[in-house]
Design a protein around this motif. Structure first.
Motif, PDB file in Angstrom:
ATOM      1  N   THR A   1      12.741  -2.655  -9.927  1.00  0.00           N
ATOM      2  CA  THR A   1      12.862  -1.426 -10.712  1.00  0.00           C
ATOM      3  C   THR A   1      13.263  -1.749 -12.153  1.00  0.00           C
ATOM      4  O   THR A   1      12.707  -1.196 -13.123  1.00  0.00           O
ATOM      5  CB  THR A   1      13.897  -0.476 -10.069  1.00  0.00           C
ATOM      6  N   LYS A   2      14.245  -2.660 -12.298  1.00  0.00           N
ATOM      7  CA  LYS A   2      14.662  -3.078 -13.643  1.00  0.00           C
ATOM      8  C   LYS A   2      13.507  -3.749 -14.382  1.00  0.00           C
ATOM      9  O   LYS A   2      13.284  -3.512 -15.572  1.00  0.00           O
ATOM     10  CB  LYS A   2      15.845  -4.040 -13.537  1.00  0.00           C
ATOM     11  N   ASN A   3      12.764  -4.585 -13.638  1.00  0.00           N
ATOM     12  CA  ASN A   3      11.637  -5.276 -14.259  1.00  0.00           C
ATOM     13  C   ASN A   3      10.549  -4.285 -14.676  1.00  0.00           C
ATOM     14  O   ASN A   3       9.917  -4.421 -15.741  1.00  0.00           O
ATOM     15  CB  ASN A   3      11.065  -6.309 -13.294  1.00  0.00           C
ATOM     16  N   ASN A   4      10.341  -3.247 -13.841  1.00  0.00           N
ATOM     17  CA  ASN A   4       9.346  -2.224 -14.161  1.00  0.00           C
ATOM     18  C   ASN A   4       9.761  -1.435 -15.400  1.00  0.00           C
ATOM     19  O   ASN A   4       8.937  -1.134 -16.281  1.00  0.00           O
ATOM     20  CB  ASN A   4       9.183  -1.289 -12.964  1.00  0.00           C
ATOM     21  N   ASN A   5      11.049  -1.095 -15.501  1.00  0.00           N
ATOM     22  CA  ASN A   5      11.546  -0.368 -16.684  1.00  0.00           C
ATOM     23  C   ASN A   5      11.430  -1.232 -17.942  1.00  0.00           C
ATOM     24  O   ASN A   5      11.077  -0.732 -19.031  1.00  0.00           O
ATOM     25  CB  ASN A   5      12.994   0.052 -16.468  1.00  0.00           C
ATOM     26  N   TYR A   6      11.727  -2.495 -17.765  1.00  0.00           N
ATOM     27  CA  TYR A   6      11.636  -3.401 -18.906  1.00  0.00           C
ATOM     28  C   TYR A   6      10.186  -3.523 -19.376  1.00  0.00           C
ATOM     29  O   TYR A   6       9.897  -3.538 -20.597  1.00  0.00           O
ATOM     30  CB  TYR A   6      12.197  -4.768 -18.529  1.00  0.00           C
ATOM     31  N   ALA A   7       9.249  -3.615 -18.401  1.00  0.00           N
ATOM     32  CA  ALA A   7       7.832  -3.704 -18.751  1.00  0.00           C
ATOM     33  C   ALA A   7       7.369  -2.436 -19.474  1.00  0.00           C
ATOM     34  O   ALA A   7       6.535  -2.494 -20.401  1.00  0.00           O
ATOM     35  CB  ALA A   7       7.002  -3.935 -17.493  1.00  0.00           C
ATOM     36  N   GLN A   8       7.909  -1.290 -19.042  1.00  0.00           N
ATOM     37  CA  GLN A   8       7.540  -0.031 -19.683  1.00  0.00           C
ATOM     38  C   GLN A   8       7.982  -0.020 -21.149  1.00  0.00           C
ATOM     39  O   GLN A   8       7.262   0.466 -22.028  1.00  0.00           O
ATOM     40  CB  GLN A   8       8.169   1.131 -18.912  1.00  0.00           C
TER      41      GLN A   8
ATOM     42  N   ILE B   1      13.344 -17.526 -14.824  1.00  0.00           N
ATOM     43  CA  ILE B   1      12.154 -16.829 -15.314  1.00  0.00           C
ATOM     44  C   ILE B   1      12.536 -15.482 -15.907  1.00  0.00           C
ATOM     45  O   ILE B   1      11.961 -15.043 -16.925  1.00  0.00           O
ATOM     46  CB  ILE B   1      11.134 -16.672 -14.170  1.00  0.00           C
ATOM     47  N   THR B   2      13.537 -14.813 -15.310  1.00  0.00           N
ATOM     48  CA  THR B   2      13.987 -13.534 -15.865  1.00  0.00           C
ATOM     49  C   THR B   2      14.595 -13.731 -17.244  1.00  0.00           C
ATOM     50  O   THR B   2      14.361 -12.923 -18.175  1.00  0.00           O
ATOM     51  CB  THR B   2      15.025 -12.890 -14.918  1.00  0.00           C
ATOM     52  N   GLU B   3      15.371 -14.779 -17.406  1.00  0.00           N
ATOM     53  CA  GLU B   3      15.953 -15.066 -18.708  1.00  0.00           C
ATOM     54  C   GLU B   3      14.865 -15.396 -19.737  1.00  0.00           C
ATOM     55  O   GLU B   3      14.933 -14.985 -20.915  1.00  0.00           O
ATOM     56  CB  GLU B   3      16.936 -16.238 -18.596  1.00  0.00           C
ATOM     57  N   ARG B   4      13.840 -16.136 -19.328  1.00  0.00           N
ATOM     58  CA  ARG B   4      12.739 -16.460 -20.227  1.00  0.00           C
ATOM     59  C   ARG B   4      11.977 -15.196 -20.653  1.00  0.00           C
ATOM     60  O   ARG B   4      11.516 -15.089 -21.794  1.00  0.00           O
ATOM     61  CB  ARG B   4      11.775 -17.428 -19.537  1.00  0.00           C
ATOM     62  N   MET B   5      11.858 -14.238 -19.683  1.00  0.00           N
ATOM     63  CA  MET B   5      11.168 -12.992 -20.033  1.00  0.00           C
ATOM     64  C   MET B   5      11.938 -12.243 -21.113  1.00  0.00           C
ATOM     65  O   MET B   5      11.344 -11.649 -22.030  1.00  0.00           O
ATOM     66  CB  MET B   5      11.008 -12.120 -18.783  1.00  0.00           C
TER      67      MET B   5
ATOM     68  N   LYS C   1       5.051 -10.037 -14.953  1.00  0.00           N
ATOM     69  CA  LYS C   1       4.327 -10.481 -13.767  1.00  0.00           C
ATOM     70  C   LYS C   1       4.914 -11.784 -13.229  1.00  0.00           C
ATOM     71  O   LYS C   1       5.014 -11.980 -12.015  1.00  0.00           O
ATOM     72  CB  LYS C   1       2.846 -10.681 -14.094  1.00  0.00           C
ATOM     73  N   ASP C   2       5.300 -12.677 -14.130  1.00  0.00           N
ATOM     74  CA  ASP C   2       5.917 -13.932 -13.684  1.00  0.00           C
ATOM     75  C   ASP C   2       7.220 -13.654 -12.930  1.00  0.00           C
ATOM     76  O   ASP C   2       7.517 -14.298 -11.924  1.00  0.00           O
ATOM     77  CB  ASP C   2       6.191 -14.822 -14.899  1.00  0.00           C
ATOM     78  N   VAL C   3       7.976 -12.673 -13.441  1.00  0.00           N
ATOM     79  CA  VAL C   3       9.235 -12.312 -12.765  1.00  0.00           C
ATOM     80  C   VAL C   3       8.937 -11.731 -11.384  1.00  0.00           C
ATOM     81  O   VAL C   3       9.595 -12.070 -10.397  1.00  0.00           O
ATOM     82  CB  VAL C   3      10.027 -11.311 -13.623  1.00  0.00           C
ATOM     83  N   ASN C   4       7.936 -10.840 -11.322  1.00  0.00           N
ATOM     84  CA  ASN C   4       7.572 -10.246 -10.027  1.00  0.00           C
ATOM     85  C   ASN C   4       7.160 -11.317  -9.025  1.00  0.00           C
ATOM     86  O   ASN C   4       7.571 -11.304  -7.857  1.00  0.00           O
ATOM     87  CB  ASN C   4       6.424  -9.248 -10.204  1.00  0.00           C
TER      88      ASN C   4
END
Length: 486
Positions: free
Chosen positions: A222-229, A429-433, A441-444
């Motif tokens: 969910t956090k990754n989706n919000n960040y992507a948005q 990978i999350t830190e790199r994003m 996508k890499d995080v997912n």
């Protein structure tokens, strides 16, 4: 009067629900030991086995009283198609002859009393012939009938067994062997129910673990989706990559909901095993925590304490008793009998008021007796083979369970290292994003791999505990698993 059983049932259910409420009050986890205790009183299969034991005990008590005499009230009402007749013609010659001779003797005695001498033979012959002619002419030439056509009789009959060729002892021994088997069956059912409860309890702990891990996974996605948005709004990320995060999040939420449904089903199945209402509020919040269990190799004939082996052994005793019963059919039966007449007024010929006697019953030939004895002997051999097979089965179960534990122990250790590495990779990978060096996508992808490895790890832990439960079950002590589930 009809409302009393219903009221008792209502109170029983109320007390049972109250007991469950006390156990689960304030969100406390229901322990595995508590589940075992609930099943002792409420599990349907166990209650059925206990009922069968009580039935066999009553049957044994009945067999022990088979030596007592049997007293019956005997009565009959008989209606004849025609009245009974007395056949006088079959005794006519005897009666005429006897009466004629009696007349001669009477006349001779009178003459001798008067003169002191016997009648001459000619006089005696004349008297004999005259009497014979007179009696023969007046003797009925028909068979007279009795007036009644129906008769009622009643009496008490007594039958006391004296010797039945050991049939009574054999029947009592057979009833005792059934009691022993039913008693062992209670232990056997109890053991199997405990094992099933332990397995179901472990399943719930496993599902709780997956539930928590999947919750963490959904939160991260969910956090990754919000960040992507946010990246799409800032025109840093292509919209299709944001759509991909939506797909992954939707799949994760669906898997999360499926786990919740599995939990509900697991609780329903556990409640059935406990014998409580299916909607009872059993609460288990613990998760699977791996701890090494060192399964010692059992020594000696450890399988002899297992109810499975005892049940097979009890069938040998049953088969031997069946052989004795089959052999006893060739021996005679002796009874003491007696009868006391209570009513027989209408009978034309009266029996004495009472009589006693002995009755012998001996089957001299029965083609089935020998074959039945051979079948009973073969049943003994079959039971011995079943006992040996049961011991081998228990030994195999114990060895296989220990080997499973060793194998899964290595797998758990390997997956533990893998999940730690996967977690580290996901974090990096999350830190790199965040530094725009990798995509959502890499995080997912990293989170999906981490989740699969976590699931594999906890599945291996679940399998390890199930193997341990199987091992303790092979020893006939499935409750021992509670020492390692805290």
């Amino acid at each position: 009067m009809r409302n009393k059983p219903t009221n008792h049932l209502k109170w029983y259910l109320l007390l049972m629900i109250l007991a469950i409420f006390v156990v689960t009050a304030n969100g406390q986890t229901t322990s595995l030991e508590t589940c075992f205790n609930l099943a002792r009183d409420h599990n349907m299969t166990l209650r059925q086995a206990k009922s069968a034991l009580l039935s066999s005990q009553y049957n044994l008590q009945a067999e022990k009283k088979s030596y007592l005499p049997k007293v019956d009230l005997l009565s009959s009402y008989t209606y004849l198609s025609s009245p009974l007749t007395v056949n006088l013609q079959t005794v006519k010659d005897g009666i005429v002859e006897g009466s004629s001779k009696q007349s001669v003797n009477a006349a001779n005695e009178v003459f001798k009393e008067v003169t002191g001498n016997d009648l001459s033979q000619a006089a005696q012959d004349r008297i004999y012939n005259a009497s014979k002619n007179i009696i023969g002419s007046v003797y009925p030439n028909y068979n007279p009938s009795l007036s009644k056509q129906s008769y009622f009789v009643a009496g008490l009959g007594v039958r006391q067994p004296i010797f039945l060729g050991n049939k009574l002892d054999a029947a009592s021994n057979l009833a005792q062997s059934l009691v022993n088997s039913a008693d062992i069956n209670v232990d056997l059912v109890n053991k199997e129910v405990d094992f099933l409860i332990a397995a179901q309890y472990l399943r719930i702990l496993y599902l709780n673990t997956l539930f928590n891990k999947q919750q963490i996974m959904v939160d991260a996605l969910t956090k990754n989706n919000n960040y992507a948005q946010e990246l799409v709004k800032n025109q840093i990320l292509a919209p299709y990559q944001k759509s991909w995060t939506n797909v992954i999040l939707t799949q994760a939420e669906s898997h999360f909901n499926n786990i919740k449904l599995e939990q509900q089903n697991a609780y329903i199945e556990l409640n059935k095993l406990l014998g409580v209402p299916l909607d009872s509020a059993i609460i288990i919040t613990d998760t699977l925590k791996y701890a090494v269990i060192e399964p010692f190799k059992p020594e000696g004939d450890f399988w002899e304490s297992n109810p499975v082996y005892k049940m097979a052994g009890s069938k040998i005793s049953y088969a031997k008793t069946a052989e004795k019963i089959s052999s006893s059919f060739s021996l005679p039966n002796i009874f003491a009998i007696g009868n006391y007449n209570l009513y027989q007024r209408d009978l034309p010929l009266l029996m004495p008021d009472w009589f006693v006697g002995l009755e012998l019953q001996w089957t001299l030939f029965n083609g089935q007796t020998r074959k039945r004895t051979l079948a009973a002997r073969q049943l003994i051999e079959e039971a011995k083979l079943a006992e040996k097979n049961a011991s081998l089965g228990i030994q195999v179960l114990s060895t296989v369970a220990r080997n499973k534990m060793k194998s899964l122990q290595n797998e758990v250790a390997s997956l533990d290292n893998a999940r730690k590495d996967a977690h580290t990779t996901s974090r990096l990978i999350t830190e790199r994003m965040r530094n725009q060096l990798s995509s959502p996508k890499d995080v997912n992808d990293a989170l999906l791999i981490e989740t699969e490895i976590e699931k594999g790890y906890h599945t291996a832990v679940f399998g390890y505990y199930l193997a341990a439960a199987e091992y303790f079950n092979s020893l006939g002590k499935p409750q021992q698993i509670t020492q390692y589930i805290k």
